[in-house]
Write a protein that holds these residues in place. Structure first.
Motif, PDB file in Angstrom:
ATOM      1  N   LEU A  36      37.564  38.671  35.338  1.00 24.01           N
ATOM      2  CA  LEU A  36      38.751  39.558  35.714  1.00 24.01           C
ATOM      3  C   LEU A  36      38.858  39.477  33.913  1.00 24.01           C
ATOM      4  O   LEU A  36      38.918  38.183  33.258  1.00 24.01           O
ATOM      5  N   THR A  37      39.807  40.494  33.951  1.00 20.74           N
ATOM      6  CA  THR A  37      39.984  40.554  32.328  1.00 20.74           C
ATOM      7  C   THR A  37      41.589  40.268  32.001  1.00 20.74           C
ATOM      8  O   THR A  37      42.154  40.702  33.308  1.00 20.74           O
ATOM      9  N   LEU A  66      47.066  40.601  35.115  1.00 18.38           N
ATOM     10  CA  LEU A  66      45.543  40.409  35.819  1.00 18.38           C
ATOM     11  C   LEU A  66      45.336  41.376  36.258  1.00 18.38           C
ATOM     12  O   LEU A  66      45.630  41.678  38.018  1.00 18.38           O
ATOM     13  N   GLU A  67      44.345  42.150  36.594  1.00 20.93           N
ATOM     14  CA  GLU A  67      44.040  43.713  36.801  1.00 20.93           C
ATOM     15  C   GLU A  67      43.322  42.768  38.190  1.00 20.93           C
ATOM     16  O   GLU A  67      41.839  42.123  37.411  1.00 20.93           O
ATOM     17  N   SER A  99      51.151  39.627  38.075  1.00 17.77           N
ATOM     18  CA  SER A  99      52.226  39.068  36.437  1.00 17.77           C
ATOM     19  C   SER A  99      51.393  37.559  36.938  1.00 17.77           C
ATOM     20  O   SER A  99      51.521  36.881  37.710  1.00 17.77           O
ATOM     21  N   ILE A 100      51.466  36.693  35.240  1.00 23.41           N
ATOM     22  CA  ILE A 100      51.481  36.284  34.929  1.00 23.41           C
ATOM     23  C   ILE A 100      53.107  34.889  34.595  1.00 23.41           C
ATOM     24  O   ILE A 100      53.632  35.772  32.953  1.00 23.41           O
ATOM     25  N   LYS A 101      53.152  33.718  35.003  1.00 25.08           N
ATOM     26  CA  LYS A 101      54.970  34.349  34.136  1.00 25.08           C
ATOM     27  C   LYS A 101      54.772  32.370  34.065  1.00 25.08           C
ATOM     28  O   LYS A 101      54.533  31.251  34.948  1.00 25.08           O
ATOM     29  N   ILE A 102      55.324  31.660  32.669  1.00 31.72           N
ATOM     30  CA  ILE A 102      55.620  30.749  31.953  1.00 31.72           C
ATOM     31  C   ILE A 102      56.864  30.532  32.031  1.00 31.72           C
ATOM     32  O   ILE A 102      57.695  30.974  30.994  1.00 31.72           O
ATOM     33  N   THR A 105      35.017  57.519  40.008  1.00 31.73           N
ATOM     34  CA  THR A 105      35.250  56.653  38.529  1.00 31.73           C
ATOM     35  C   THR A 105      34.164  55.089  39.379  1.00 31.73           C
ATOM     36  O   THR A 105      34.285  55.029  40.821  1.00 31.73           O
ATOM     37  N   VAL A 106      33.637  53.410  38.397  1.00 28.85           N
ATOM     38  CA  VAL A 106      32.520  53.030  39.495  1.00 28.85           C
ATOM     39  C   VAL A 106      34.281  51.553  39.710  1.00 28.85           C
ATOM     40  O   VAL A 106      34.133  51.262  38.899  1.00 28.85           O
ATOM     41  N   GLY A 107      34.465  51.728  41.329  1.00 31.21           N
ATOM     42  CA  GLY A 107      35.340  50.936  40.992  1.00 31.21           C
ATOM     43  C   GLY A 107      36.620  51.014  41.515  1.00 31.21           C
ATOM     44  O   GLY A 107      37.407  51.840  40.767  1.00 31.21           O
ATOM     45  N   GLN A 108      37.170  50.353  41.653  1.00 33.53           N
ATOM     46  CA  GLN A 108      38.538  50.458  42.334  1.00 33.53           C
ATOM     47  C   GLN A 108      39.673  50.607  41.084  1.00 33.53           C
ATOM     48  O   GLN A 108      40.025  49.093  41.088  1.00 33.53           O
ATOM     49  N   LYS A 109      40.361  50.844  40.231  1.00 36.78           N
ATOM     50  CA  LYS A 109      41.149  50.937  38.969  1.00 36.78           C
ATOM     51  C   LYS A 109      41.701  50.979  38.969  1.00 36.78           C
ATOM     52  O   LYS A 109      41.432  52.786  39.287  1.00 36.78           O
ATOM     53  N   PRO A 110      42.550  52.003  37.653  1.00 32.01           N
ATOM     54  CA  PRO A 110      43.515  52.738  37.374  1.00 32.01           C
ATOM     55  C   PRO A 110      42.402  53.330  36.447  1.00 32.01           C
ATOM     56  O   PRO A 110      41.759  53.309  35.718  1.00 32.01           O
ATOM     57  N   SER A 111      42.487  54.805  37.072  1.00 36.86           N
ATOM     58  CA  SER A 111      41.104  55.568  36.336  1.00 36.86           C
ATOM     59  C   SER A 111      42.334  57.256  36.016  1.00 36.86           C
ATOM     60  O   SER A 111      43.706  57.821  37.420  1.00 36.86           O
TER      61      SER A 111
END
Length: 863
Positions: free
Chosen positions: A288-289, A299-300, A307-310, A828-834
């Motif tokens: 993952l990116t 993280l998508e 979301s990441i909380k610090i 597109t290939v894969g479930q992602k924003p496109s």
């Protein structure tokens, strides 16, 4: 009790849309004990709370103290803080619980809070139903009753023997060091998490309520909740460290835990280090990116942004200040001053749990070293070590306790004298006010854990040293006297979560005993004005970042993270702990084989554009050459005179000419569309004006520099472009180097007619104006010039570079370049924003689709 609850659990578990009414929000009939049903207050009043005003807080333990009544007569107590169950239990709030402090921090009545968790005491099955009702009605707590053997395997087994040591960097190198992975304990952990999910589902209104899960005891709970209701608003906060990927990857169920956490909307960590380790694990183990947008790290994950909380947790200022004002606290302070201050001795203080990670023995050895190296402190300095009872059990705890006692005895025998022991070990339980009194008197606090999630001892010490007017009089501090400002010295380990926020403390490596001894000496020698400045800085931070600030900030981010729920289509895929939710735009859907085949059959003129890498060819393949099956499919499609088929690739034209030499009628676009060939018999042509490639003399040395310093990276020199690939490099280091290379190239090529772009595992420099969108536009215009407007358009790709094709194809539906009411499929290939309207899961599905279209072509265009 008023509650907004979901009444049809069977419908909820099926994943269907909820059908509950807002006007009837009573808690449903609940099965608290197997075979026993309860009706809870069927005549509850209506509530005026808005949907966002309720949160369900879930943790291993409820913030409740339970005590068996001695008389057992079950009479009701007159106290408002405790209630007696008819079976003989007294219940009261545990004011030391972070969960209760969290509620106070949110403000009185601002948010309705429901707690779900276990009790510290075991409740007999015959009493569980009544205990359940008392806690629910009087405390808004939903107790989770677990059989003793299951709880032992879950908590003392998996949590304390496997997760807790590993998260604190202890590898199970031997059976005695940590715990070897035991799948039966893991199964118990999963079972308990599922039981917690069942309890939550009894009281949740899934459309309105927020759920906040706490700590490593419930790391797979998000999966069970997300499976029950795809749009659940779910936050998770980890109160322990998260280890580096090199440590975490040794866990056999590493991916299951990561995927479970990613079913949350927001994941919180105390420090950036912990969050960075988690993100690195997601990158290395799940591919993952992540990126930071406007200050938020996301993280998508299958169309959802996790979301990441610090933010480190704080303390309850009001509670601590009220304890400071207690008469018993004042009396204890006077007693300690009499015991230590009147004799001219300086108190150093340590407050730790008696466990293997708190570094108590190392601290004692540092004290011994201080007395050896600085004999002038002998008889003048006392280390008071408060040792709270260990939370875990096991041989390692017993060995640590024995070592602590023997070390204290040896040091006191060596350096002690009548009326003086250099170390005072307090291993009996202390009341909170007694501990606070020690904070007030101590000149320096030592927190030297070798690994700890957060540790709020330094924060408590800081606020206690701030004191109040009465304590100032006891300490003989004159008001408004600048020479008697509050002062403080802290020696803290580098390996605890609160360390980054205490910039005025002396940070030490607890393993370096000599360095800790030097830090203790420095703390004793620091001039008073500097101590005062350090205290002012610390107190300003701690008083403004209390538990209320932490809780409000987390909930605010959780609400923001859930903002897209209503605007997305959600459905679950996967089995067991591999379950995840796909969340996509309303117009984005999976391409149906039946739909596209039907459209293909109905039409006569067709345009087909196919990306190659990671579309027709799987990602990670060593041999990139197309298979004989792919060649046959392409030749079949090209045989239909109504079809215009193009392969669009970033590869060079020589490579593509070689690979697709068996395809006589296939159109090929090379180097993202810079070169174009309509069929094998025709010449290559340029889609844009001839490029000046003198810029390569500037870019190539820069790329070579990064290739030399990044193991696994390569350079591909094309006719019109240069590509730096890091597909085989370390993902974190490669990504970091790619970012630096991108900035470096943009700087040195600022005046050149080129574009520098970063894609999946590569950085590319190519002439300006070149994109795959050019090929899509050229293909459609070519068919328009021939008078054969396409009735069917299919465009498939996987990368950012393919988005240009999707944009052209989708926008052409309103123009003259395709037939009216044409069937257009941008996929597109894969479930992602496109920008594409359709998706397929992977390369195998793409090949299956193309094979289906080829089969139709065979039927309508026989050889």
């Amino acid at each position: 009790m008023v509650s907004r609850s979901y009444s049809n659990l069977l419908e909820l578990a099926s994943g269907d849309s909820p059908t509950f009414g807002r006007m009837n929000r009573q808690i449903p009939r609940i099965m608290a004990v197997a075979g026993i049903m309860s009706n809870i207050d069927n005549e509850t009043k209506e509530t005026d709370l808005s949907p966002k005003d309720r949160i369900i807080i879930v943790a291993n333990e409820l913030p409740i103290r339970a005590q068996r009544r001695v008389d057992g007569n079950g009479s009701s107590s007159s106290s408002t803080s405790s209630i007696c169950c008819s079976k003989g239990w007294n219940f009261s709030w545990d004011k030391n619980s972070l969960l209760l402090q969290l509620k106070d921090g949110l403000g009185d009545g601002a948010i309705e809070v429901i707690y779900v968790g276990c009790l510290k005491e075991e409740i007999h099955p015959n009493e569980q139903e009544e205990v359940y009702q008392v806690l629910l009605e009087s405390f808004k707590c939903v107790p989770t009753f677990l059989p003793l053997d299951l709880y032992t395997r879950y908590y003392h087994g998996f949590c304390k023997q496997q997760l807790w040591p590993l998260f604190h960097y202890m590898l199970p190198l031997s059976p005695d060091l940590g715990g070897r992975f035991d799948r039966t304990l893991w199964q118990a952990y999963v079972s308990v998490n599922k039981i917690f999910a069942d309890r939550i589902m009894e009281v949740i209104n899934p459309e309105d309520d927020f759920v906040w899960v706490h700590d490593y005891h419930l790391m797979v709970l998000p999966t069970f909740l997300r499976k029950r209701f795809n749009r659940v608003k779910l936050g998770f906060f980890l109160h322990s460290p998260f280890p580096s990927s090199e440590i975490y990857k040794t866990l056999p169920i590493r991916e299951e835990l990561l995927r479970a956490l990613l079913n949350s909307d927001l994941i919180g960590f105390h420090t950036f280090d912990y969050a960075r380790h988690f993100l690195s694990c997601c990158s290395r183990m799940l591919g993952l990116t992540y990126e930071s947008k406007r200050g938020y790290i996301g993280l998508e994950y299958y169309g959802r942004t996790v979301s990441i909380k610090i933010l480190p947790v704080g303390i309850h200022m009001g509670q601590l200040q009220s304890v400071l004002s207690l008469p018993e606290t004042e009396r204890k302070v006077e007693e300690l001053i009499e015991r230590y201050g009147r004799m001219g001795r300086t108190m150093l203080l340590g407050v730790d749990d008696m466990d293997i990670f708190k570094g108590i023995t190392l601290k004692l050895l540092a004290m011994e070293q201080l007395l050896i190296q600085h004999p002038e402190w002998q008889g003048k300095v006392v280390l008071v070590q408060i040792a709270n009872p260990a939370r875990g059990k096991g041989k390692d705890v017993q060995e640590m306790q024995a070592e602590t006692y023997s070390t204290v005895k040896r040091i006191n025998e060596t350096f002690g004298r009548p009326g003086y022991d250099p170390i005072v070990l307090i291993d009996a339980p202390l009341k909170f006010y007694e501990r606070v009194a020690y904070y007030v008197v101590a000149e320096c606090c030592l927190v030297t854990a070798v690994r700890d999630g957060m540790n709020l001892i330094p924060y408590e010490y800081i606020v206690s040293r701030q004191g109040n007017e009465k304590l100032d009089k006891i300490l003989k501090l004159e008001p408004n006297n600048h020479n008697h400002k509050k002062s403080i010295m802290l020696v803290v380990s580098e390996f605890i979560g609160c360390s980054p926020s205490l910039s005025g403390a002396i940070r030490v490596n607890p393993w370096n005993v000599d360095a800790v001894a030097d830090a203790m000496d420095s703390a004793l020698e620091v001039a008073e004005p500097e101590k005062q400045l350090r205290h002012e800085k610390h107190y300003k931070y701690v008083s403004t970042h209390d538990v209320g600030y932490w809780a409000r900030s987390f909930l605010q981010d959780l609400e923001r993270s859930c903002g897209e729920h209503g605007r997305r289509r959600c459905w679950g895929i996967g089995f067991g702990l591999s379950f995840r939710v796909v969340a996509l735009d309303q117009s984005f859907r999976k391409l149906s084989m039946e739909h596209i085949v039907s459209a293909y059959k109905r039409t006569k003129t067709r345009a087909i554009l196919l990306d190659y890498d990671d579309t027709l060819m799987p990602q990670g393949s060593i041999d990139k050459r197309p298979s004989s099956k792919s060649i046959d499919i392409l030749n079949t499609l090209c045989r239909d005179k109504g079809n215009l088929v193009f392969i669009v690739s970033a590869k060079s034209r020589d490579t593509l000419s070689d690979w697709f030499s068996p395809c006589e009628k296939l159109g090929i676009a090379a180097e993202h569309g810079y070169f174009l060939r309509l069929r094998k018999a025709e010449e290559w042509e340029n889609c844009v004006a001839a490029a000046d490639c003198s810029w390569k003399q500037i870019a190539e040395p820069v790329m070579e520099l990064y290739t030399e310093t990044t193991d696994g990276s390569t350079i591909e020199d094309k006719e019109t472009a240069l590509v730096w690939s890091y597909e085989d490099a370390d993902p974190d280091f490669g990504s970091c180097q790619a970012k630096e290379l991108l900035d470096h190239l943009e700087s040195v090529l600022a005046n050149e007619p080129v574009t520098v772009k970063r894609g999946q595992n590569y950085v590319e420099v190519k002439p300006q104006g070149v994109s795959k969108g050019l090929i899509a536009r050229r293909m459609l215009s070519m068919m328009q010039e021939r008078g054969t407007l396409p009735e069917f358009v299919l465009c498939i790709g996987d990368d950012r570079s393919d988005e240009d094709m999707f944009e052209v194809i989708c926008s052409s539906t309103e123009g003259p370049s395709i037939a009216p009411r044409a069937e257009v499929f941008a996929c597109t290939v894969g479930q992602k924003p496109s920008k594409a309207k359709y998706y397929l899961d992977d390369t195998s599905e793409i090949v299956r689709l193309m094979h289906g279209l080829a089969s139709v072509t065979d039927q309508i265009t026989p050889v």
